[in-house]
Structure formats: C-alpha cells, structure tokens
Design a protein around this motif. Structure first.
Motif, PDB file in Angstrom:
ATOM      1  N   VAL A  87       0.447  -1.040   0.027  1.00  0.00           N
ATOM      2  CA  VAL A  87      -0.219  -0.042  -0.195  1.00  0.00           C
ATOM      3  C   VAL A  87       0.480   0.821   0.010  1.00  0.00           C
ATOM      4  O   VAL A  87       2.351   1.378   0.306  1.00  0.00           O
ATOM      5  CB  VAL A  87      -1.445   0.003   1.256  1.00  0.00           C
ATOM      6  N   ARG A  88       0.186   2.279  -0.402  1.00  0.00           N
ATOM      7  CA  ARG A  88       1.044   3.627  -0.501  1.00  0.00           C
ATOM      8  C   ARG A  88       1.883   3.899   1.172  1.00  0.00           C
ATOM      9  O   ARG A  88       1.456   3.884   2.247  1.00  0.00           O
ATOM     10  CB  ARG A  88       0.018   4.560  -1.521  1.00  0.00           C
ATOM     11  N   PRO A  89       2.046   4.904   0.736  1.00  0.00           N
ATOM     12  CA  PRO A  89       2.973   4.776   2.203  1.00  0.00           C
ATOM     13  C   PRO A  89       2.210   6.023   3.244  1.00  0.00           C
ATOM     14  O   PRO A  89       1.479   6.953   3.018  1.00  0.00           O
ATOM     15  CB  PRO A  89       4.198   6.536   2.309  1.00  0.00           C
ATOM     16  N   GLY A  90       2.198   4.920   4.526  1.00  0.00           N
ATOM     17  CA  GLY A  90       0.816   6.118   5.664  1.00  0.00           C
ATOM     18  C   GLY A  90      -0.972   5.335   5.273  1.00  0.00           C
ATOM     19  O   GLY A  90      -1.179   6.025   6.124  1.00  0.00           O
ATOM     20  N   LEU A  91      -0.669   4.816   4.428  1.00  0.00           N
ATOM     21  CA  LEU A  91      -2.505   3.896   4.504  1.00  0.00           C
ATOM     22  C   LEU A  91      -2.851   2.834   5.376  1.00  0.00           C
ATOM     23  O   LEU A  91      -3.605   3.534   6.361  1.00  0.00           O
ATOM     24  CB  LEU A  91      -2.973   3.319   3.356  1.00  0.00           C
ATOM     25  N   ALA A  92      -1.750   2.270   5.833  1.00  0.00           N
ATOM     26  CA  ALA A  92      -2.180   1.345   6.510  1.00  0.00           C
ATOM     27  C   ALA A  92      -1.043   0.354   6.789  1.00  0.00           C
ATOM     28  O   ALA A  92       0.064   0.494   6.455  1.00  0.00           O
ATOM     29  CB  ALA A  92      -3.577  -0.228   5.978  1.00  0.00           C
ATOM     30  N   THR A  93      -1.076  -0.062   8.432  1.00  0.00           N
ATOM     31  CA  THR A  93      -0.239  -0.876   8.962  1.00  0.00           C
ATOM     32  C   THR A  93      -0.325  -2.538   8.815  1.00  0.00           C
ATOM     33  O   THR A  93       0.342  -2.737   9.126  1.00  0.00           O
ATOM     34  CB  THR A  93       0.262  -0.854   9.776  1.00  0.00           C
TER      35      THR A  93
ATOM     36  N   THR B  23       4.258  -0.121   2.183  1.00  0.00           N
ATOM     37  CA  THR B  23       4.386  -1.100   3.184  1.00  0.00           C
ATOM     38  C   THR B  23       3.739  -2.230   2.923  1.00  0.00           C
ATOM     39  O   THR B  23       2.481  -2.091   2.140  1.00  0.00           O
ATOM     40  CB  THR B  23       2.840  -0.129   4.286  1.00  0.00           C
ATOM     41  N   ALA B  24       4.184  -3.409   3.016  1.00  0.00           N
ATOM     42  CA  ALA B  24       3.896  -4.930   2.439  1.00  0.00           C
ATOM     43  C   ALA B  24       2.635  -5.471   3.317  1.00  0.00           C
ATOM     44  O   ALA B  24       3.605  -5.752   4.928  1.00  0.00           O
ATOM     45  CB  ALA B  24       4.916  -5.422   2.702  1.00  0.00           C
TER      46      ALA B  24
ATOM     47  N   ALA C 287       4.192   3.748  -4.466  1.00  0.00           N
ATOM     48  CA  ALA C 287       4.906   4.868  -3.707  1.00  0.00           C
ATOM     49  C   ALA C 287       5.140   6.298  -3.515  1.00  0.00           C
ATOM     50  O   ALA C 287       4.542   6.986  -2.668  1.00  0.00           O
ATOM     51  CB  ALA C 287       6.418   4.449  -4.361  1.00  0.00           C
ATOM     52  N   ALA C 288       4.461   6.728  -5.100  1.00  0.00           N
ATOM     53  CA  ALA C 288       4.181   7.948  -5.056  1.00  0.00           C
ATOM     54  C   ALA C 288       3.231   8.595  -4.356  1.00  0.00           C
ATOM     55  O   ALA C 288       3.068   9.940  -4.134  1.00  0.00           O
ATOM     56  CB  ALA C 288       4.320   9.100  -6.155  1.00  0.00           C
ATOM     57  N   GLY C 289       2.371   7.628  -3.782  1.00  0.00           N
ATOM     58  CA  GLY C 289       1.134   8.008  -3.238  1.00  0.00           C
ATOM     59  C   GLY C 289      -0.462   8.646  -4.203  1.00  0.00           C
ATOM     60  O   GLY C 289      -1.730   8.874  -3.356  1.00  0.00           O
ATOM     61  N   ARG C 290       0.126   8.230  -4.919  1.00  0.00           N
ATOM     62  CA  ARG C 290      -1.206   8.617  -5.828  1.00  0.00           C
ATOM     63  C   ARG C 290      -1.737   7.335  -6.882  1.00  0.00           C
ATOM     64  O   ARG C 290      -3.720   7.527  -6.758  1.00  0.00           O
ATOM     65  CB  ARG C 290      -0.625   8.846  -7.311  1.00  0.00           C
TER      66      ARG C 290
END
Ligand code: ASP
Length: 327
Positions: free
Chosen positions: A133-139, A221-222, A197-200
C-alpha cells in the motif's frame, strides 16, 4: 557445421526415409539471435526474470537472447505477438499465470487459447504476490479493509492490465474482503509500483521480485503475501490467510512459451538451455534472493508446463469470471 547444401541434401534424404522434417530443422539451431518478448514494461518483475535467465541461456545456446518489452493489455499484446510469430524457436514469450490463465479468462473476447496457441518450453520460477500500500495508508490488512469500507472512500488499485497477475491478486482480494476499488491499469508493475510509492494509487499486488527493495526502503508498506505460508524473503509480513483473508493460496509461475507448431527438437534445445541456466548457482541464488521458488528438474520441461497451464485454467477461470462480474 553443416553447409547449406548438406542441410538441403539431408532434408531430402530425411524426407525419403521418413525422418520428421522437424528434427532436421533443429540442426544447428540457433544460428541467429533469439527474441524473448517480455509482455510488460522494462524494470518490472517479468523483465527482471527474463534478463536473468536469458543471459545464461544465451551462453548455452551460443547466440544472444534479446529481451524486447511489449507491454499492454495485461501482457496480451506481447503474448499475441509471439502467438503470431514464425514457429521456429526464434521468438519466445515470458508468460505467467496472468498471460496464460487470467487474460484468456477475463479478456472479451479471449485473445488466444493458452493451451493450444502456444508450445510450452519450460518453467522458470514461482514467486508470491505481495499486497503493498501507499505510504501511511495502513499498517495491516484490517486497516486497509477499514479504509476501503469507510463511506465516501474512492479507493484505487494498480495493475499491469486486465488479466495480469497483479489484477488477479487485486480482484481476488476485493472479492474475498467484500470491498471495492477502482482498477488503474499500467503497462507493467514497474510504473504501477512507482505510482503507489508516490501516493497516487492506494494499493498493488505484485511479485516479490519487484517489491522487496521498496518494502525494505520503506517507500511502500507490505501487508500480506499470497502464499499459504510466509515468504522467506519477507519474514515479517504475514500471509493473507494468516491475516484473515481466505482463499489466498497462490503464487505467480513464470515460464517460457513458443508459438504452436515449433519443431520438437527446437523446443527441446530451448528447454535444455533453460534447465541448464536454472542449474547455474549464480542464477539460482539470484532467483531465490528475489523470492523465487525454482522448479525441480521433473517440473521444468514442456510436458510439466503444459500440465500446469491446463490445471491453472481449470482452477482459475470460474473464480476470476465470478470475481470480475461481482459474483
Ligand atoms: N508480471 C506483472 C503482472 O503480471 C507485470 C510486470 O511484470 O510488469 O502484473
């Protein structure tokens, strides 16, 4: 080395004594460079695998094996190029569970029949898919599902096109979690991953080959791997089954195919070169480092690959058609 005249004489004699012309036409093969069509963008997982094995195969064959990237339509454009090429062993495609199972199941009309329009050559490696997932979306997976189910969310997932393995992963995930997201197709998962990775784009399913570097670098994030058990190269990432998503017990097999009608002796020569490449410790180590599982010698050749494709078509066609129609 046979002269041209000698080959012609042998062909005539061969015909007279009933020797199959196909075996004679393999004499001296290959005498010029071979094209390996990678049906996705450069820099992605299929491209990386293709470049690793083609280099080693070239040294066994004594001719260059030139990678050509022909992306688009989930790999169908590149696969079709090879389907229509002369069946002489000089044009091959690096196909996978997408091009040779999911594309024919999902594309309307199916661009080719994966079982009858191609001649299987051999299996290269099987790699888990990873949900990133894009950075910060979910852990974790639960966090992603919560996000997807939040009223008003208009989520997106990337893939290499309808029927690509990345699309198969996304489709299965949405079905199994009862969620929705818009599908954004690319020509391969290299550009797709760059956009995640760019959050798009919100998420992507892609082979370990492409994602382990980005996961280690923290640019994506995997959340889970598609195999029943964890992947040795991502030991901290749970399997999707473990994370509560049923039905994920799969990986992407990657393999070489020639056009239907390629002479048996030529296919055998190519299969042997691939098998020798897979015996090379440097090739093996690199494929394993990238998360690949290598086939045993018995599971490598044309017959084993034909059986695999037939089984995968039976397994996936109903699941994918139901998933695509929202059923
Ligand atoms: N193999 C990837 C897929 O099936 C695409 C790629 O190699 O770029 O989605």
């Amino acid at each position: 080395m046979w002269t041209r005249r000698a080959v012609m004489v042998a062909a005539v004699v061969g015909a007279a004594v009933g020797v199959a012309p196909t075996s004679l036409s393999a004499q001296g093969f290959p005498t010029r460079p071979i094209t390996l069509v990678v049906p996705f963008a450069a820099g992605g997982p299929t491209d990386v695998l293709g470049r690793i094995v083609s280099r080693r195969m070239a040294s066994h064959l004594g001719q260059p094996v030139v990678v050509e990237n022909v992306g688009g339509a989930g790999g169908a454009i590149g696969a079709q190029r090879v389907q229509r090429a002369a069946p002489d062993g000089y044009t091959l495609v690096l196909g996978n569970i997408g091009t040779h199972t999911a594309v024919p199941a999902l594309a309307q009309p199916a661009p080719y029949d994966p079982e009858t329009d191609f001649q299987p050559v051999g299996l290269i490696a099987t790699n888990p898919l990873v949900l990133v997932v894009r950075p910060g979306l979910a852990t974790d997976v639960a966090g992603l599902v919560r996000y997807l189910k939040t009223p008003g969310t208009r989520a997106t997932y990337a893939s290499a096109g309808v029927g690509a393995s990345s699309h198969l992963g996304g489709l299965l995930f949405l079905t199994q979690t009862g969620t929705m997201a818009d599908h954004i197709p690319y020509r391969g998962t290299a550009p797709a991953l760059a956009d995640v990775a760019a959050g798009r784009v919100d998420f992507l399913f892609d082979q370990t080959v492409n994602v382990i570097g980005q996961v280690a670098g923290g640019t994506v994030t995997a959340l889970g791997v598609s195999t029943r058990t964890r992947a040795a190269v991502l030991p901290d990432v749970p399997s999707l089954m473990e994370a509560g998503v049923p039905g994920f017990d799969t990986a992407v097999w990657n393999a070489l195919f020639a056009p239907r009608g390629t002479p048996t002796a030529v296919v055998e020569r190519l299969a042997e070169a691939l098998s020798q490449a897979l015996e090379d410790p440097a090739v093996r180590d690199r494929l394993v480092e990238l998360g690949g599982e290598l086939p045993t010698p018995a599971a490598r050749g044309p017959a084993a690959l034909a059986a695999l494709v037939a089984a995968e078509v039976v397994r996936w066609t109903p699941i994918l058609r139901a998933a695509a129609s929202g059923g």
